[in-house]
Structure formats: structure tokens, C-alpha cells
Design an enzyme around this catalytic site. Sequence first.
Site, mmCIF file in Angstrom:
data_model
loop_
_atom_site.group_PDB
_atom_site.id
_atom_site.type_symbol
_atom_site.label_atom_id
_atom_site.label_comp_id
_atom_site.label_asym_id
_atom_site.label_seq_id
_atom_site.Cartn_x
_atom_site.Cartn_y
_atom_site.Cartn_z
ATOM 1 N N GLY A 6 0.962 -1.260 -0.034
ATOM 2 C CA GLY A 6 0.032 -0.038 -0.019
ATOM 3 C C GLY A 6 0.753 1.215 -0.054
ATOM 4 O O GLY A 6 2.015 1.125 0.526
ATOM 5 N N GLN A 27 2.698 9.916 1.989
ATOM 6 C CA GLN A 27 4.043 9.440 2.039
ATOM 7 C C GLN A 27 5.069 9.756 0.980
ATOM 8 O O GLN A 27 6.331 9.817 1.115
ATOM 9 C CB GLN A 27 3.819 7.982 2.245
ATOM 10 C CG GLN A 27 3.288 7.095 3.536
ATOM 11 C CD GLN A 27 3.186 5.760 3.205
ATOM 12 O OE1 GLN A 27 2.165 5.214 2.473
ATOM 13 N NE2 GLN A 27 4.036 4.969 3.903
ATOM 14 N N CYS A 66 5.394 -0.413 7.616
ATOM 15 C CA CYS A 66 5.261 1.012 6.974
ATOM 16 C C CYS A 66 6.432 1.281 6.216
ATOM 17 O O CYS A 66 7.464 1.116 6.779
ATOM 18 C CB CYS A 66 4.711 1.876 7.983
ATOM 19 S SG CYS A 66 4.345 3.446 7.496
ATOM 20 N N LEU A 67 6.333 1.580 5.031
ATOM 21 C CA LEU A 67 7.367 1.871 4.254
ATOM 22 C C LEU A 67 7.982 3.303 4.811
ATOM 23 O O LEU A 67 9.299 3.292 4.513
ATOM 24 C CB LEU A 67 6.907 2.078 2.871
ATOM 25 C CG LEU A 67 6.391 0.685 2.096
ATOM 26 C CD1 LEU A 67 5.900 1.253 0.441
ATOM 27 C CD2 LEU A 67 7.496 -0.113 1.909
ATOM 28 N N HIS A 95 -4.760 1.522 7.370
ATOM 29 C CA HIS A 95 -3.456 1.870 7.518
ATOM 30 C C HIS A 95 -3.223 3.066 6.574
ATOM 31 O O HIS A 95 -2.588 4.216 7.167
ATOM 32 C CB HIS A 95 -2.535 1.017 7.364
ATOM 33 C CG HIS A 95 -0.980 1.189 7.517
ATOM 34 N ND1 HIS A 95 -0.309 0.833 8.598
ATOM 35 C CD2 HIS A 95 -0.413 2.087 6.733
ATOM 36 C CE1 HIS A 95 1.070 1.420 8.273
ATOM 37 N NE2 HIS A 95 1.030 2.162 7.338
ATOM 38 N N GLU A 96 -3.637 2.805 5.349
ATOM 39 C CA GLU A 96 -3.298 4.065 4.610
ATOM 40 C C GLU A 96 -4.240 5.388 4.690
ATOM 41 O O GLU A 96 -3.826 6.436 4.508
ATOM 42 C CB GLU A 96 -3.518 3.439 3.032
ATOM 43 C CG GLU A 96 -2.678 2.423 2.557
ATOM 44 C CD GLU A 96 -1.395 2.497 3.019
ATOM 45 O OE1 GLU A 96 -0.668 3.686 3.026
ATOM 46 O OE2 GLU A 96 -0.551 1.537 3.234
ATOM 47 N N HIS A 120 -2.741 7.295 7.091
ATOM 48 C CA HIS A 120 -1.605 8.447 6.491
ATOM 49 C C HIS A 120 -2.532 9.694 6.107
ATOM 50 O O HIS A 120 -1.741 10.642 6.416
ATOM 51 C CB HIS A 120 -0.952 7.685 5.460
ATOM 52 C CG HIS A 120 0.211 6.906 5.889
ATOM 53 N ND1 HIS A 120 1.138 7.154 6.616
ATOM 54 C CD2 HIS A 120 0.437 5.542 5.511
ATOM 55 C CE1 HIS A 120 1.964 6.378 6.861
ATOM 56 N NE2 HIS A 120 1.509 5.267 6.140
HETATM 57 O O1 K1U Z 1 3.961 2.264 4.269
HETATM 58 C C1 K1U Z 1 2.909 1.923 3.936
HETATM 59 O O2 K1U Z 1 1.780 2.527 4.180
HETATM 60 C C2 K1U Z 1 2.739 0.410 3.175
HETATM 61 C C3 K1U Z 1 2.744 -0.973 4.078
HETATM 62 C C4 K1U Z 1 1.033 -1.212 4.215
HETATM 63 C C5 K1U Z 1 0.975 -2.210 5.078
HETATM 64 C C6 K1U Z 1 1.140 -3.604 5.219
HETATM 65 C C7 K1U Z 1 0.882 -4.225 6.398
HETATM 66 C C8 K1U Z 1 -0.061 -4.005 7.112
HETATM 67 C C9 K1U Z 1 -0.442 -2.556 7.045
HETATM 68 C C10 K1U Z 1 -0.185 -1.708 6.071
HETATM 69 C C11 K1U Z 1 3.672 -1.948 3.354
HETATM 70 O O3 K1U Z 1 3.526 -2.084 2.668
HETATM 71 S S1 K1U Z 1 4.962 -2.312 4.679
HETATM 72 C C12 K1U Z 1 5.681 -3.568 3.764
HETATM 73 C C13 K1U Z 1 4.941 -5.008 3.695
HETATM 74 O O4 K1U Z 1 4.343 -5.120 4.718
HETATM 75 C C14 K1U Z 1 5.234 -5.722 2.678
HETATM 76 C C15 K1U Z 1 6.070 -5.674 1.748
HETATM 77 C C16 K1U Z 1 6.203 -6.750 0.697
HETATM 78 C C17 K1U Z 1 5.315 -7.693 0.752
HETATM 79 C C18 K1U Z 1 4.295 -7.751 1.631
HETATM 80 C C19 K1U Z 1 4.246 -6.878 2.691
HETATM 81 ZN ZN ZN Z 2 2.412 3.188 6.159
#
Ligand code: K1U
Ligand code: ZN
Length: 167
Positions: free
Chosen positions: A46, A51, A91-92, A133-134, A137
Site C-alpha cells: 500500500g 508518504q 510501513c514503508l 493504515h493508508e 496516513h
Molecule cells: O507504508 C505503507 O503504508 C505500506 C505498508 C502497508 C501495510 C502493510 C501491512 C500492514 C498494514 C499496512 C507496507 O506495504 S509495509 C511492507 C509490507 O508489509 C510488505 C512488503 C512486501 C510484501 C508484503 C508486505
Molecule cells: Zn504506512
Amino acid sequence: MALLPILQYPDPRLHKVALPVGVVNDEIRALIRDMAETMYTAPGVGLAATQVDVHKRLIIVDTSESHDQLQVFINPEIVESSGVADCEEGCLSVPGIFEKVRRAERITVRALDEVGASFELSASGLLSVCIQHEMDHLLGKVFVEYLSRLKQQRILAKFKKQQRRVM
Ligand code: K1U
Ligand code: ZN
């Protein structure tokens, strides 16, 4: 297409409140393409416009295993929610931190798609967590703010130390 820099916690711009998108035009569609490239490259499931330092109510999500099911939500609103679930989140903008957060189990979200058409979607599991979560943000909220004060202090100290190292 372009890769966009992702703001890193504790950047104060992560706390800005996003404004609604007025018109879904080519500029918004170009932003969606750049955000998608940024999310898939990271990689993540996401990304919110906040972000990438664009303070408009736009989020993208792809929780599919094949990473080819991009879902776009413009001006998203949760119109129904039920249940509670504790799920691990990442979260990225806070790389390397994974913590459980309590959220609604099921949601129904209403939004506009990339051509400006209104739709509703019901979600559970990772898709529901990711949309919530998004959407946080867009309100300037980062998931670590749900954690205990002690955990937040530790995470903040870690990221401030990292910042000092790169300066
Ligand atoms: O930063 C963000 O908002 C994106 C975030 C979204 C998220 C993931 C898990 C739970 C809630 C919200 C991410 O993508 S973090 C990276 C991640 O979880 C992931 C990366 C690659 C493959 C699978 C998961
Ligand atoms: Zn995030």
C-alpha cells in the site's frame, strides 16, 4: 513514470492532513502511476499520497500474491465497520518496524476510482488492515502512534540516531 522519494518517520510532513481531490484528471492519473511504481519497487502492499509528500486524499493498495491487482481509492470514506482484529503492520515510512495494531475487522469503503467513478468495496483481512493504515496516513497518523509510549520512544530514538548517521 517516476520513482518518488518516500518520507521517513519522524518527518513532520507525515503529520499533514490531506485535502480531498477536486477533479480526477490526468495529473492525478500520472501521480497514481508514479505511486504504483514506487510501491511495487519498495516493495509494499500500500501507499498513501502523504508518504510521497502529496497531501491529497489518494491511496493505492495491492495485497494480491501476483502483485498485479492495483486498487485505487480517491477521497476514501469508511461507511461501515465491524469487529476488531489485531494484525501485524509495517510501513514503508518506518522501515524495519513490525508491530500489532488493533483495528476494525471488516470495513466497507466508498471512494472514487481513477476515472472518477464512485464505488463501494467491503474488505477483511490484510486488505481491510491496509486500507485503514493508508487512510490514517491521509489524516497525518502513522501506525506507531497506536503503540505504547515506551515503544514509540524507542522507535523515535532509533530513527533519530539513523538520521544523525546520514547527516
Ligand atoms: O507504508 C505503507 O503504508 C505500506 C505498508 C502497508 C501495510 C502493510 C501491512 C500492514 C498494514 C499496512 C507496507 O506495504 S509495509 C511492507 C509490507 O508489509 C510488505 C512488503 C512486501 C510484501 C508484503 C508486505
Ligand atoms: Zn504506512
